[in-house]
Structures are given as C-alpha cells and as structure tokens.
Design an enzyme around this catalytic site. Structure first.
Site, PDB file in Angstrom:
ATOM      1  CG  MET A  31      -1.881  -1.215   1.192  1.00  0.00           C
ATOM      2  SD  MET A  31      -3.410  -0.965   2.093  1.00  0.00           S
ATOM      3  CE  MET A  31      -2.801  -0.740   3.743  1.00  0.00           C
ATOM      4  N   GLY A  32       2.148   1.079  -0.393  1.00  0.00           N
ATOM      5  CA  GLY A  32       3.052   2.225  -0.464  1.00  0.00           C
ATOM      6  C   GLY A  32       3.588   2.609   0.899  1.00  0.00           C
ATOM      7  CG  HIS A  38       7.137  -2.145   2.136  1.00  0.00           C
ATOM      8  ND1 HIS A  38       6.948  -1.064   2.950  1.00  0.00           N
ATOM      9  CD2 HIS A  38       5.930  -2.776   2.067  1.00  0.00           C
ATOM     10  CE1 HIS A  38       5.694  -1.038   3.366  1.00  0.00           C
ATOM     11  NE2 HIS A  38       5.060  -2.063   2.855  1.00  0.00           N
ATOM     12  N   GLY A 148       5.004  -9.798   4.373  1.00  0.00           N
ATOM     13  CA  GLY A 148       5.771  -9.721   5.619  1.00  0.00           C
ATOM     14  C   GLY A 148       5.163 -10.576   6.715  1.00  0.00           C
ATOM     15  CD  GLN A 154      -1.771  -8.619   4.679  1.00  0.00           C
ATOM     16  OE1 GLN A 154      -2.612  -7.754   4.755  1.00  0.00           O
ATOM     17  NE2 GLN A 154      -0.539  -8.365   4.281  1.00  0.00           N
TER      18      GLN A 154
HETATM   19  O1  PAF Z   1      -0.079  -5.628   3.704  1.00  0.00           O
HETATM   20  C1  PAF Z   1      -0.501  -4.760   2.917  1.00  0.00           C
HETATM   21  O2  PAF Z   1       0.168  -3.769   2.634  1.00  0.00           O
HETATM   22  C2  PAF Z   1      -1.886  -4.913   2.334  1.00  0.00           C
HETATM   23  O3  PAF Z   1      -2.764  -5.505   3.228  1.00  0.00           O
HETATM   24  C3  PAF Z   1      -1.893  -5.662   0.989  1.00  0.00           C
HETATM   25  C4  PAF Z   1      -1.424  -7.099   1.144  1.00  0.00           C
HETATM   26  C5  PAF Z   1      -1.019  -4.940  -0.007  1.00  0.00           C
HETATM   27  C6  PAF Z   1      -3.323  -5.712   0.420  1.00  0.00           C
HETATM   28  O4  PAF Z   1      -3.824  -4.428   0.195  1.00  0.00           O
END
Ligand code: PAF
Length: 287
Positions: A31-32, A38, A148, A154
């Site tokens: 999501m930037g 990242h 991550g 998630q």
């Molecule tokens: O972890 C994230 O940044 C978000 O949940 C993802 C996996 C890009 C989905 O929008």
C-alpha cells in the site's frame, strides 16, 4: 527508474511479454509508504525471480475506518526511489476506479481464520485484503508473491486462500524488520509523535516477555496474559487491544502451551494502532 503504470491492460501486457520470454514473475503487493521491511520483500523477489512487479494501492475495501484510510501515508516519489534501488521492473499504481470500476459484488472470505485477533476488531478488513489480493493475483499472475511476517494473520489468511482456491502462486513469508529498539517497521509508525515513538517498543517487549516466560517453563497462556496486562497499568497513553497466544497455522487460541505458538498483540498509541507478533520457541539462525 522502474516502469510505472496505473492501467490494468498495460500491466497485463508488460507482464505477458516477460512471461512469454520465459521469465519467472515475482510480485510484492503493497500500500506504499515503503520502508526497509518492504525493501526486504522486494530484494527477495528480485533474488528469486527474473521479473519483479510491485503494486502500490491503498485499498479502500480493507479499511474499517474512513479516518484511517484518509490519513494512510502516500509517498509515491520516495516509493519509486526505493523501487529503483532494488531494482524492480514495474510498479503498478491503479486508482480505486481502475480496480473497482463498479460496485464490487464478488468477495473472497476466509471466515474461520479471520474471526479473532485483528479480525475481531476490524470488521471486513480481511475480506478486503483477500479480495484485493485475489484481484491482483489474477491481474499479475505471479509465480511467487511476497508478504511480511509482521502481518502474521494476513499471511496465514492469504496462504489459506491460495490453498483452498488452488491459486497457482507460491506465497513467500519474509521475517519482520525491526528498529534497534525492537519496534517492528510499519508504515503507521510515521504517525507517531516523538513521545509516542518512545513508548511504542513496549509492544515487542511484551512479546519478548511472553517468550521468556515460556522459556522458563510457564505453560499457561492465561497466566502469561495476566502478567502482560499488568505491564500496561502505568501507561495511560497506551491501550492493549489484544494479546494472544495462538496455534501458528489455525490461529486458534492455545491455553496450555505444549508446542510451537505464535504470540500476537495489537496496541493503540494515541490514535495509532500497532500490531506485532513473535514465534515461540525462538528459532535460532543456522547458516
Ligand atoms: O499488507 C498490505 O500492505 C496490504 O494488506 C496488501 C497485502 C497490499 C493488500 O492491500
């Protein structure tokens, strides 16, 4: 600089050209507001694949609070700079109307894994995550996708979605990157004031405290939980949302610890919500 596109057909075309020439495709959905966590995902994608795609999309579907969506940091120029150091091949920045041209009626749900931990406090959040990740997987069609381990729930939910829906992608989990004082890197750390930043490492500290109690032979999750909650009594600016010891794959709460577990917590520092987790037993690195 990597190629930059906001168009689905253009992205599909670029990736198809790479795939048709026999190149493997690695994908890092984000999501930037990219940080060193990242960077590690992107570097691993670069190492394992011939062609690397990064998406930057602040997904409205996964925000349960509008204020959180509105204030989510957006730093595209800096993000592009970081992507070019890896380097990645293409950055995909769709607009909300590109990904959701009309009301979304089809969703992906992984109910059992999302009813507790963060899911209990963020209604609809994981449904938004799995739906957008499924859409992105269909658009990019990667061989491998990188997430991550900081967002452990998630990661578990995405693994299960991929398994249950036979999605042809390998999901790769990458260890959490931490500041020297233990705070896990997160785009949300940008919201912390200097004073809040001083308090934030209490979250990894409680997880370590739980690891240490388990190391010393404590086996009752509720006894550990009680001790952890006491550690919060003196901090009026902090609120522990949850602290749980769970089975790593099913994420079900464990009362008597007799095998590997995940220790997970979420804490509010002012208006900012932070999450973190650690495994037990602590894995020692082998080379
Ligand atoms: O972890 C994230 O940044 C978000 O949940 C993802 C996996 C890009 C989905 O929008």
């Amino acid at each position: 600089m990597p190629d930059l596109t906001s168009s689905i057909p253009e992205l599909v075309k670029v990736v198809k050209t790479a795939r048709d020439s026999g190149r493997s495709v690695g994908f890092v959905p984000t999501m930037g507001a990219l940080h060193a966590g990242h960077l590690k995902l992107m570097q691993e994608a670069r190492r394992e694949n011939d062609f690397v795609v990064v998406s930057i999309f602040v997904n409205p579907l996964q925000f349960d609070r509008k204020d959180d969506l509105d204030r989510y940091p957006r730093t595209l120029d800096a993000d592009m700079d970081m992507c070019s150091t890896v380097p990645v091949d293409v950055v995909f920045t769709p607009s909300p109307s590109e990904l959701y041209p009309h009301e979304q009626l089809a969703f992906v749900d992984v109910p059992d894994l999302t009813s507790h931990l963060c899911g209990a406090f963020r209604p609809g959040h994981f449904r938004g995550v799995t739906t957008v990740v499924a859409k992105l997987f269909h658009i990019v069609r990667p061989d491998r996708a990188y997430f991550g381990e900081k967002d452990a729930q998630q990661l578990a939910v995405i693994r299960r979605m991929v398994e249950d829906l036979n999605m042809p992608v390998a999901v790769v989990g990458i260890p959490t990157v931490r500041e020297p004082d233990g705070l896990a890197l997160s785009s949300r750390n940008k919201h912390l004031t200097a004073e809040q930043r001083q308090l934030a490492p209490l979250l990894p500290q409680i997880l370590r405290e739980a690891q240490s109690r388990l190391d010393k032979g404590e086996r009752s999750a509720s006894a550990i939980s009680r001790a952890i909650k006491l550690m919060f009594r003196k901090y009026t600016e902090l609120r522990l949302e949850y602290f749980e010891i769970v089975e790593p794959r099913t994420l079900k709460a464990v009362e008597h610890v007799d095998g590997p577990v995940l220790i997970a917590g979420a804490m509010w520092v002012g208006a900012t919500r932070l999450i973190d987790n650690m495994s037990w037993p602590v894995e020692t690195e082998t080379n």
